[in-house]
Scaffold this motif. Sequence first.
Motif, PDB file in Angstrom:
ATOM      1  N   ARG A 165       0.826  -1.207   0.000  1.00 51.56           N
ATOM      2  CA  ARG A 165       0.000   0.000   0.000  1.00 51.56           C
ATOM      3  C   ARG A 165       0.865   1.264   0.000  1.00 51.56           C
ATOM      4  N   GLN A 191       3.190   9.893  -5.888  1.00 49.85           N
ATOM      5  CA  GLN A 191       3.795   9.535  -4.607  1.00 49.85           C
ATOM      6  C   GLN A 191       4.709  10.656  -4.114  1.00 49.85           C
ATOM      7  N   ALA A 232      -3.749   2.625 -11.029  1.00 49.20           N
ATOM      8  CA  ALA A 232      -3.832   2.056  -9.681  1.00 49.20           C
ATOM      9  C   ALA A 232      -4.245   3.112  -8.658  1.00 49.20           C
ATOM     10  N   GLU A 233      -3.959   4.385  -8.952  1.00 46.89           N
ATOM     11  CA  GLU A 233      -4.368   5.481  -8.066  1.00 46.89           C
ATOM     12  C   GLU A 233      -5.821   5.884  -8.294  1.00 46.89           C
ATOM     13  N   ARG A 259       3.801   1.467  -1.366  1.00 49.55           N
ATOM     14  CA  ARG A 259       4.336   1.592  -2.729  1.00 49.55           C
ATOM     15  C   ARG A 259       3.309   2.205  -3.669  1.00 49.55           C
ATOM     16  N   ARG A 260       2.066   1.864  -3.470  1.00 49.38           N
ATOM     17  CA  ARG A 260       1.019   2.426  -4.333  1.00 49.38           C
ATOM     18  C   ARG A 260       0.799   3.908  -4.040  1.00 49.38           C
ATOM     19  N   ASP A 261       0.788   4.272  -2.751  1.00 48.13           N
ATOM     20  CA  ASP A 261       0.360   5.614  -2.358  1.00 48.13           C
ATOM     21  C   ASP A 261       1.504   6.583  -2.062  1.00 48.13           C
ATOM     22  N   PRO A 282       0.629   2.811 -13.037  1.00 49.00           N
ATOM     23  CA  PRO A 282       0.616   3.385 -11.690  1.00 49.00           C
ATOM     24  C   PRO A 282      -0.492   4.422 -11.474  1.00 49.00           C
TER      25      PRO A 282
END
Length: 249
Positions: free
Chosen positions: A106, A188, A137-138, A108-110, A134
Amino acid sequence: MNTHISPTPAADDIHARAVPLLQVKGLSKAFTLHLREGMRLPVVEGVSFEVRAGTCVALGGPSGAGKSSILKMVFGNYRTDAGAILIADGAEQVDVARAAPRRVLRLRRDRIGYVSQFLRVIPRVSTLDVVAEPLRAEGVEADAALARARTLLARLNLPERLWGLPPATFSGGEQQRVNIARGFIGAQGLLLLDEPTASLDAANRAVVIELIREKKAEGVGMLGIFHDGEVREAVADLVVDVSGFSAAH
């Protein structure tokens, strides 16, 4: 010259409280060589530094000093033997060294973007989709994500005829530009850079320097390895000499 650009959502709340995006405290790492009767190979010991919003910290030192190992520990790819790796996540600080795998994913995603030296992608997926993923994914809509991917690929001078092709068969320099576009597309607040210009010509190195400066202006913090001294001089606010944390005896 100071240029004002609205910070990314991931960095905005951090700016307000002036909390470091990343705090590395007393980090140590050794590898166990199971084929050598469990012999331990020390890498680094007592690594401590921080990365704040809008700054770029470079890891310096000779080859083999542990720079890549530190970067991989921050991203959660390597386990640590001691110390803490604190990532600012809103009002919370998450220790990557102790977080559960799902929590790391999480982050890494955010919160944590990453530009690696080597491209690892699913076969038969187009370059545009690889770069846009990416953002998707957001929660960004497909058209907007693809438009942003096209803009970055164009800035990095990747020929448009390649955009619809899978990047697995591209040259090293072409794959690195795909990696850079994929890493820089997200929002990010912390970005890890593993030799982002190693395979690039002078024109594309200049583009990467521009992209890094833009991210800094947006309030993003960066931790990177730059073997190209000119690039490091152009973007780094601080160089941490990793050889000072050598665990070798």
